[in-house]
Design a protein around this motif. Sequence first.
Motif, PDB file in Angstrom:
ATOM      1  N   GLY A 104       0.817  -1.222   0.000  1.00  0.00           N
ATOM      2  CA  GLY A 104       0.000   0.000   0.000  1.00  0.00           C
ATOM      3  C   GLY A 104       0.846   1.265   0.000  1.00  0.00           C
ATOM      4  O   GLY A 104       0.533   2.235  -0.705  1.00  0.00           O
ATOM      5  N   THR A 105       1.927   1.254   0.774  1.00  0.00           N
ATOM      6  CA  THR A 105       2.800   2.434   0.838  1.00  0.00           C
ATOM      7  C   THR A 105       3.523   2.639  -0.493  1.00  0.00           C
ATOM      8  O   THR A 105       3.651   3.772  -0.980  1.00  0.00           O
ATOM      9  N   ALA A 106       3.990   1.548  -1.097  1.00  0.00           N
ATOM     10  CA  ALA A 106       4.678   1.641  -2.392  1.00  0.00           C
ATOM     11  C   ALA A 106       3.731   2.173  -3.470  1.00  0.00           C
ATOM     12  O   ALA A 106       4.107   3.027  -4.287  1.00  0.00           O
ATOM     13  N   LYS A 107       2.506   1.687  -3.477  1.00  0.00           N
ATOM     14  CA  LYS A 107       1.539   2.151  -4.477  1.00  0.00           C
ATOM     15  C   LYS A 107       1.152   3.620  -4.222  1.00  0.00           C
ATOM     16  O   LYS A 107       0.909   4.374  -5.177  1.00  0.00           O
ATOM     17  N   ALA A 108       1.105   4.028  -2.965  1.00  0.00           N
ATOM     18  CA  ALA A 108       0.811   5.432  -2.654  1.00  0.00           C
ATOM     19  C   ALA A 108       1.925   6.331  -3.173  1.00  0.00           C
ATOM     20  O   ALA A 108       1.674   7.433  -3.678  1.00  0.00           O
ATOM     21  N   ALA A 109       3.171   5.862  -3.065  1.00  0.00           N
ATOM     22  CA  ALA A 109       4.303   6.623  -3.618  1.00  0.00           C
ATOM     23  C   ALA A 109       4.144   6.759  -5.136  1.00  0.00           C
ATOM     24  O   ALA A 109       4.372   7.830  -5.707  1.00  0.00           O
ATOM     25  N   MET A 110       3.726   5.676  -5.774  1.00  0.00           N
ATOM     26  CA  MET A 110       3.522   5.714  -7.220  1.00  0.00           C
ATOM     27  C   MET A 110       2.403   6.688  -7.597  1.00  0.00           C
ATOM     28  O   MET A 110       2.518   7.432  -8.580  1.00  0.00           O
ATOM     29  N   ASN A 111       1.332   6.710  -6.806  1.00  0.00           N
ATOM     30  CA  ASN A 111       0.229   7.646  -7.081  1.00  0.00           C
ATOM     31  C   ASN A 111       0.747   9.086  -7.135  1.00  0.00           C
ATOM     32  O   ASN A 111       0.364   9.871  -8.002  1.00  0.00           O
ATOM     33  N   SER A 112       1.606   9.410  -6.197  1.00  0.00           N
ATOM     34  CA  SER A 112       2.166  10.760  -6.136  1.00  0.00           C
ATOM     35  C   SER A 112       3.090  11.018  -7.332  1.00  0.00           C
ATOM     36  O   SER A 112       3.035  12.076  -7.972  1.00  0.00           O
ATOM     37  N   PHE A 113       3.898  10.027  -7.646  1.00  0.00           N
ATOM     38  CA  PHE A 113       4.813  10.084  -8.800  1.00  0.00           C
ATOM     39  C   PHE A 113       4.034  10.405 -10.085  1.00  0.00           C
ATOM     40  O   PHE A 113       4.444  11.254 -10.879  1.00  0.00           O
ATOM     41  N   VAL A 114       2.885   9.774 -10.255  1.00  0.00           N
ATOM     42  CA  VAL A 114       2.068   9.964 -11.465  1.00  0.00           C
ATOM     43  C   VAL A 114       1.550  11.400 -11.553  1.00  0.00           C
ATOM     44  O   VAL A 114       1.535  12.000 -12.633  1.00  0.00           O
ATOM     45  N   ARG A 115       1.167  11.970 -10.422  1.00  0.00           N
ATOM     46  CA  ARG A 115       0.688  13.361 -10.440  1.00  0.00           C
ATOM     47  C   ARG A 115       1.810  14.321 -10.849  1.00  0.00           C
ATOM     48  O   ARG A 115       1.590  15.280 -11.590  1.00  0.00           O
ATOM     49  N   TYR A 116       3.015  14.045 -10.359  1.00  0.00           N
ATOM     50  CA  TYR A 116       4.160  14.882 -10.755  1.00  0.00           C
ATOM     51  C   TYR A 116       4.455  14.744 -12.253  1.00  0.00           C
ATOM     52  O   TYR A 116       4.775  15.723 -12.926  1.00  0.00           O
ATOM     53  N   LEU A 117       4.359  13.522 -12.762  1.00  0.00           N
ATOM     54  CA  LEU A 117       4.548  13.306 -14.206  1.00  0.00           C
ATOM     55  C   LEU A 117       3.499  14.087 -15.001  1.00  0.00           C
ATOM     56  O   LEU A 117       3.820  14.736 -16.002  1.00  0.00           O
ATOM     57  N   ALA A 118       2.261  13.999 -14.550  1.00  0.00           N
ATOM     58  CA  ALA A 118       1.162  14.678 -15.250  1.00  0.00           C
ATOM     59  C   ALA A 118       1.448  16.174 -15.357  1.00  0.00           C
ATOM     60  O   ALA A 118       1.260  16.797 -16.411  1.00  0.00           O
ATOM     61  N   GLN A 119       1.937  16.729 -14.265  1.00  0.00           N
ATOM     62  CA  GLN A 119       2.220  18.165 -14.216  1.00  0.00           C
ATOM     63  C   GLN A 119       3.378  18.536 -15.153  1.00  0.00           C
ATOM     64  O   GLN A 119       3.308  19.500 -15.911  1.00  0.00           O
ATOM     65  N   GLU A 120       4.416  17.722 -15.150  1.00  0.00           N
ATOM     66  CA  GLU A 120       5.613  18.031 -15.941  1.00  0.00           C
ATOM     67  C   GLU A 120       5.444  17.753 -17.434  1.00  0.00           C
ATOM     68  O   GLU A 120       6.013  18.443 -18.278  1.00  0.00           O
ATOM     69  N   LEU A 121       4.660  16.712 -17.746  1.00  0.00           N
ATOM     70  CA  LEU A 121       4.593  16.253 -19.143  1.00  0.00           C
ATOM     71  C   LEU A 121       3.414  16.822 -19.928  1.00  0.00           C
ATOM     72  O   LEU A 121       3.325  16.648 -21.134  1.00  0.00           O
ATOM     73  N   GLY A 122       2.528  17.529 -19.241  1.00  0.00           N
ATOM     74  CA  GLY A 122       1.370  18.138 -19.906  1.00  0.00           C
ATOM     75  C   GLY A 122       1.726  18.955 -21.139  1.00  0.00           C
ATOM     76  O   GLY A 122       1.085  18.820 -22.189  1.00  0.00           O
ATOM     77  N   PRO A 123       2.771  19.802 -21.063  1.00  0.00           N
ATOM     78  CA  PRO A 123       3.124  20.616 -22.228  1.00  0.00           C
ATOM     79  C   PRO A 123       3.522  19.796 -23.459  1.00  0.00           C
ATOM     80  O   PRO A 123       3.524  20.308 -24.579  1.00  0.00           O
ATOM     81  N   TYR A 124       3.863  18.551 -23.272  1.00  0.00           N
ATOM     82  CA  TYR A 124       4.227  17.677 -24.409  1.00  0.00           C
ATOM     83  C   TYR A 124       3.025  16.883 -24.928  1.00  0.00           C
ATOM     84  O   TYR A 124       3.181  15.972 -25.749  1.00  0.00           O
TER      85      TYR A 124
END
Length: 249
Positions: free
Chosen positions: A156-176
């Motif tokens: 659960g903790t590992a997947k929660a870390a991934m959830n956060s990682f995905v939000r950061y990706l979404a923010q950074e990669l949106g312009p592409y």
Amino acid sequence: MLNEKVAIITGASRGIGAATAALFAKHGAKVVVNYANNVSAAEEVVTSIRENGGQAIWVQADVRNEDDMSSLVDQTISHFGKVDILVNNAAINFAMKSFSDMEWDEFRLKLEEEMKAAFISTKSVLPMMKEQKYGKLVYISSGLSHQPLPGFIAHGTAKAAMNSFVRYLAQELGPYNITANTVAPGMVDTDATKHTPAEEKEKTAMFTPLGRIANPEDVARAALFFASDQSAFMTGTYAPVSGGMEMNS
């Protein structure tokens, strides 16, 4: 829905990954079925897709290994010409213990391997996606990242870390024009839960508003939505696929 799109699905030789590969191919995608060890299961998935008129290849790669993933992407491009979609699905083993019984190294291993798989898989497809100004990143998480159950603290903790990682990706990669979204199943009827007692599955079904646990196709359909242009203006989304079990997240 995915006509001529090229999709890499990690851990696609069985369970959710295999169901996702079959569904994507049915909707017109060219599919790369990644597997770690079970070549015969991967071959079966690909054969079934081809028999149904779809296009697919199987490629062995450890998703935690940079060289393996780089080679997988190279093979995908040489075979299909591009990469449009990544479904980060490969399962990473974990110690099923309470916090009190767990050693740091057991806990650390799951966190590290889960994030390494997501990190390396994503890094491997990004150059192509950035170049073509188009990409769909879909991550298979778990409702256990939001709703704790005994014994699942590492998972659960590992997947929660991934959830956060995905939000950061979404923010950074949106312009592409690259989207990143998370699909979070509740209990799913797969090999991973074959040792779960029937009473436990029944109990979960009883507490689920839709009255059953998920099958792999339920999860695959959500992945299809995020891999398709139906979700063009959605990124950084966490989508529970739990029959209503996870309403308050």
